[in-house]
Design a protein around this motif. Structure first.
Motif, PDB file in Angstrom:
ATOM      1  N   ARG A  24       0.837  -1.210   0.000  1.00 49.11           N
ATOM      2  CA  ARG A  24       0.000   0.000   0.000  1.00 49.11           C
ATOM      3  C   ARG A  24       0.872   1.260   0.000  1.00 49.11           C
ATOM      4  O   ARG A  24       0.603   2.223  -0.710  1.00 49.11           O
ATOM      5  CB  ARG A  24      -0.933  -0.024   1.207  1.00 49.11           C
ATOM      6  CG  ARG A  24      -1.950   1.117   1.153  1.00 49.11           C
ATOM      7  CD  ARG A  24      -2.956   1.051   2.261  1.00 49.11           C
ATOM      8  NE  ARG A  24      -2.283   1.168   3.543  1.00 49.11           N
ATOM      9  CZ  ARG A  24      -2.759   0.694   4.685  1.00 49.11           C
ATOM     10  NH1 ARG A  24      -3.895   0.042   4.698  1.00 49.11           N
ATOM     11  NH2 ARG A  24      -2.103   0.860   5.806  1.00 49.11           N
ATOM     12  N   LEU A  25       1.917   1.267   0.812  1.00 49.75           N
ATOM     13  CA  LEU A  25       2.834   2.408   0.874  1.00 49.75           C
ATOM     14  C   LEU A  25       3.511   2.639  -0.477  1.00 49.75           C
ATOM     15  O   LEU A  25       3.632   3.784  -0.943  1.00 49.75           O
ATOM     16  CB  LEU A  25       3.885   2.159   1.962  1.00 49.75           C
ATOM     17  CG  LEU A  25       4.841   3.308   2.255  1.00 49.75           C
ATOM     18  CD1 LEU A  25       4.095   4.512   2.784  1.00 49.75           C
ATOM     19  CD2 LEU A  25       5.909   2.877   3.231  1.00 49.75           C
ATOM     20  N   GLN A  26       3.913   1.546  -1.116  1.00 49.18           N
ATOM     21  CA  GLN A  26       4.540   1.636  -2.432  1.00 49.18           C
ATOM     22  C   GLN A  26       3.562   2.221  -3.452  1.00 49.18           C
ATOM     23  O   GLN A  26       3.932   3.067  -4.264  1.00 49.18           O
ATOM     24  CB  GLN A  26       5.014   0.236  -2.882  1.00 49.18           C
ATOM     25  CG  GLN A  26       5.783   0.224  -4.173  1.00 49.18           C
ATOM     26  CD  GLN A  26       7.125   0.920  -4.060  1.00 49.18           C
ATOM     27  OE1 GLN A  26       7.727   0.950  -2.979  1.00 49.18           O
ATOM     28  NE2 GLN A  26       7.592   1.495  -5.142  1.00 49.18           N
ATOM     29  N   GLU A  28       0.997   4.228  -2.870  1.00 46.76           N
ATOM     30  CA  GLU A  28       0.801   5.658  -2.560  1.00 46.76           C
ATOM     31  C   GLU A  28       1.967   6.490  -3.095  1.00 46.76           C
ATOM     32  O   GLU A  28       1.772   7.569  -3.650  1.00 46.76           O
ATOM     33  CB  GLU A  28       0.651   5.854  -1.053  1.00 46.76           C
ATOM     34  CG  GLU A  28      -0.691   5.426  -0.516  1.00 46.76           C
ATOM     35  CD  GLU A  28      -0.781   5.574   1.000  1.00 46.76           C
ATOM     36  OE1 GLU A  28       0.204   6.030   1.630  1.00 46.76           O
ATOM     37  OE2 GLU A  28      -1.836   5.220   1.556  1.00 46.76           O
TER      38      GLU A  28
END
Length: 198
Positions: A24-26, A28
């Protein structure tokens, strides 16, 4: 999750959720980079002089009835149609139209174009021409004034000459009168019996 049948508490698989969080961080970060690439910085026009006169006097001294249904453009104060706002007095209106927010809404930055040497020389030449024209107009005005004064002097001289001629004629008429008439006038206490015109 726990495998024991009597344990009802939920257990989390930390490795699996760390993997989901990292994905998810990647995603974003990639989305943020794509949005930066899509929208290049806005290139605004350099600040320039207004080519219209700001109308501050049209509503001066006039009274207007304002109710709930009155549109904001016709309510009291000065209305800015670019920013769709109402400013209550003229000083604040001038501050607003010269301000950063208004200029940005017009599509201009607050930076001024740097003048080149040729532009400065051209501006000096233009100002010099204007000054010479004013001087020429002033000279024309002084010439007209001097001509009017000269004309008034000539009129005054003509009047004086006419008066002198009249006096001479009157003096000649008085000397031509008969001595009996002048004696009678002296006895009665006045100089003559009527006008000197014949």
């Amino acid at each position: 999750m726990s495998m024991r049948p009597d344990d009802h508490r939920r257990k989390w698989d930390k490795d699996e959720f760390e993997k989901i969080a990292a994905e998810r961080l990647q995603a974003e970060l990639e989305e943020e980079e794509r949005s930066k690439k899509k929208a290049p910085p806005v290139k605004r026009e350099l600040l320039k002089q207004r080519d219209y006169k700001v109308d501050l006097d049209s509503k001066l001294g006039k009274s207007v009835v304002i109710n709930k249904n009155t549109p904001t453009s016709q309510s009291g104060g000065y209305y800015c149609n670019v920013c769709d706002c109402v400013v209550k007095d003229s000083i604040n209106f001038l501050d607003h139209i010269n301000g950063k927010k208004h200029q940005r809404n017009l599509g201009m930055s607050m930076k001024i174009e740097r003048s080149s040497l040729d532009q400065v020389k051209a501006r000096f030449a233009l100002n010099k021409r204007k000054l010479e024209e004013k001087k020429h107009e002033y000279e024309l005005d002084t010439r007209l004034r001097e001509a009017a004064e000269e004309e008034s002097r000539l009129k005054e001289l003509r009047r004086e000459r006419r008066r002198d001629k009249k006096r001479k004629l009157q003096d000649n008429d008085e000397t031509d009168d008969s001595p009996a008439q002048s004696e009678l006038a002296q006895i009665m206490g006045f100089s003559g019996f009527g006008g000197s015109k014949k």
